[in-house]
Design a protein around this motif. Structure first.
Motif, PDB file in Angstrom:
ATOM      1  N   THR A 136      23.854 -16.476 -44.088  1.00 44.75           N
ATOM      2  CA  THR A 136      23.555 -17.530 -45.055  1.00 44.75           C
ATOM      3  C   THR A 136      24.845 -18.244 -45.442  1.00 44.75           C
ATOM      4  N   ALA A 137      24.834 -19.571 -45.350  1.00 46.40           N
ATOM      5  CA  ALA A 137      26.040 -20.378 -45.568  1.00 46.40           C
ATOM      6  C   ALA A 137      25.944 -21.139 -46.886  1.00 46.40           C
ATOM      7  N   LYS A 138      26.905 -20.867 -47.761  1.00 45.50           N
ATOM      8  CA  LYS A 138      26.984 -21.571 -49.043  1.00 45.50           C
ATOM      9  C   LYS A 138      28.198 -22.492 -49.028  1.00 45.50           C
ATOM     10  N   ILE A 139      28.012 -23.707 -49.525  1.00 41.30           N
ATOM     11  CA  ILE A 139      29.117 -24.650 -49.645  1.00 41.30           C
ATOM     12  C   ILE A 139      29.263 -25.005 -51.121  1.00 41.30           C
ATOM     13  N   THR A 140      30.493 -25.149 -51.582  1.00 45.13           N
ATOM     14  CA  THR A 140      30.740 -25.387 -53.002  1.00 45.13           C
ATOM     15  C   THR A 140      31.295 -26.779 -53.239  1.00 45.13           C
ATOM     16  N   LEU A 141      30.900 -27.353 -54.376  1.00 41.22           N
ATOM     17  CA  LEU A 141      31.371 -28.661 -54.811  1.00 41.22           C
ATOM     18  C   LEU A 141      31.813 -28.572 -56.263  1.00 41.22           C
ATOM     19  N   PRO A 142      32.848 -29.318 -56.658  1.00 42.17           N
ATOM     20  CA  PRO A 142      33.153 -29.390 -58.081  1.00 42.17           C
ATOM     21  C   PRO A 142      32.031 -30.103 -58.821  1.00 42.17           C
ATOM     22  N   GLY A 143      31.675 -29.588 -59.990  1.00 40.00           N
ATOM     23  CA  GLY A 143      30.587 -30.182 -60.761  1.00 40.00           C
ATOM     24  C   GLY A 143      31.013 -31.448 -61.476  1.00 40.00           C
ATOM     25  N   PRO A 144      30.070 -32.315 -61.804  1.00 37.08           N
ATOM     26  CA  PRO A 144      30.416 -33.614 -62.395  1.00 37.08           C
ATOM     27  C   PRO A 144      31.027 -33.524 -63.781  1.00 37.08           C
ATOM     28  N   PHE A 145      30.588 -32.573 -64.597  1.00 40.29           N
ATOM     29  CA  PHE A 145      31.181 -32.452 -65.924  1.00 40.29           C
ATOM     30  C   PHE A 145      32.641 -32.045 -65.808  1.00 40.29           C
ATOM     31  N   THR A 146      32.909 -31.038 -64.981  1.00 39.29           N
ATOM     32  CA  THR A 146      34.289 -30.579 -64.796  1.00 39.29           C
ATOM     33  C   THR A 146      35.166 -31.679 -64.214  1.00 39.29           C
TER      34      THR A 146
END
Length: 344
Positions: A136-146
């Motif tokens: 299972t492949a997870k990709i991360t993004l910075p959130g808009p609030f941060t």
């Protein structure tokens, strides 16, 4: 997707090798702007070197027994700056400086025009990850609030409008990643605990906009900061902004719990969410015994049903020594297997 109880994951980052990045320089900060000087490899060969290091990180996760892997964020100087500085509307040549409540001065992206994403930023990262593993492949993004909290606004004139503009570009990126085969998308939102008053006004609204039309599982990760940067003695035992995320569209909430000795009673209020529970204290330089990690898992099970619990480190592991990170992940997977046997 894993079908067994208590699957294991990582939050995102894994240690970058010393031949790739200047780890001594990296240890001094979490960059908000680009810091090309961190890389030890000349730019013409950098992508190939990052590929090699990424493949190594994925292999480590697999050998440790991790069910849900990432690319280790090996290509990033920090979890957020690579995405933020790739956007149109950011003046990358003339960053701003913001001063924290403690007086710390930090260079940050300066927003001078409408935020636009003229090309996918993490698409190749995901494609490479997919080519390297069948897990299972997870990709991360910075959130808009941060992202909005880590920038100086000189265009929108309204903090909520800035967050929603970041949400638009994060959503465009997330939809490209979904089409490319991501199994899970995670938004990193540690700054909701830095400014809980603003977060209560519009963080969930921005998160939901960033996740609009995303049909694969989604995660929001919150924490108190990297253990190497924020000492455990300064971390509270509760979040000033957490239960509000129960109303978000994200199916999973990822929390730091081990180092701050979080009061897990708060998890009772997340009956509709899967909890990604931090069970590895990244401030501890030692590899925790399996028995210690297993007891942290059992503590989580007092409040969360086994089918809604995923196990992970507290936060990203990039500031740890690689041998320590691997050892901790391996111990976590062994602890998960032990508790899985107990409840099956």
């Amino acid at each position: 997707m894993p079908t067994h109880l208590l699957p294991t994951s990582v939050v995102g980052s894994y240690p970058q090798p010393g031949w790739l990045i200047d780890r001594a320089l990296l240890s001094k900060s979490v960059p908000r702007i680009r810091m090309q000087g961190l890389w030890r490899i000349p730019k013409p060969q950098l992508e190939e070197a990052q590929d090699d290091a990424t493949a190594g990180a994925i292999r480590d996760m697999e050998r440790a027994g991790i069910d849900i892997v990432t690319d280790g964020e090996i290509r990033r100087e920090s979890y957020s700056n690579r995405f933020a500085t790739a956007l149109d509307g950011i003046d990358t040549d003339n960053p701003a400086v913001i001063v924290s409540r403690s007086g710390l001065k930090t260079p940050v992206p300066r927003v001078v025009a409408p935020l636009r994403r003229h090309h996918p930023i993490e698409l190749r990262d995901l494609e490479f990850l997919r080519s390297q593993t069948d897990r299972t492949a997870k990709i991360t993004l910075p959130g808009p609030f941060t992202l909005s909290q880590q920038a100086k606004d000189e265009f929108y004139g309204d903090e909520e409008a800035l967050a929603m503009a970041f949400a638009e570009v994060v959503n465009a990126e997330a939809r490209d990643l979904q089409r490319a085969g991501a199994d899970i998308i995670q938004l990193d939102e540690p700054w909701v605990r830095n400014n809980p008053e603003a977060a209560r006004r519009y963080a969930v609204k921005a998160i939901d906009r960033a996740l609009d039309r995303i049909t694969i599982p989604t995660v929001v990760h919150v924490c108190f900061g990297y253990a190497a940067i924020v000492p455990g003695s300064t971390k509270p035992t509760g979040y000033p902004f957490l239960i509000e995320l129960a109303d978000s569209q994200a199916q999973q909430i990822s929390i730091e719990a081990a180092q701050p000795r979080l009061d897990l009673g708060v998890l009772r209020d997340f009956a509709s969410k899967t909890i990604v529970l931090g069970v590895l204290d990244l401030g501890d330089p030692e590899i925790e015994p399996v028995a210690v990690i297993a007891e942290r898992i059992r503590s989580g099970l007092r409040y969360v049903a086994p089918g809604r619990l995923v196990l992970a480190p507290d936060c990203g592991m990039k500031y740890l020594a690689r041998t320590t990170a691997f050892g901790k992940l391996k111990a976590m997977c062994a602890a998960a297997a032990r508790v899985r046997d107990e409840i099956s």
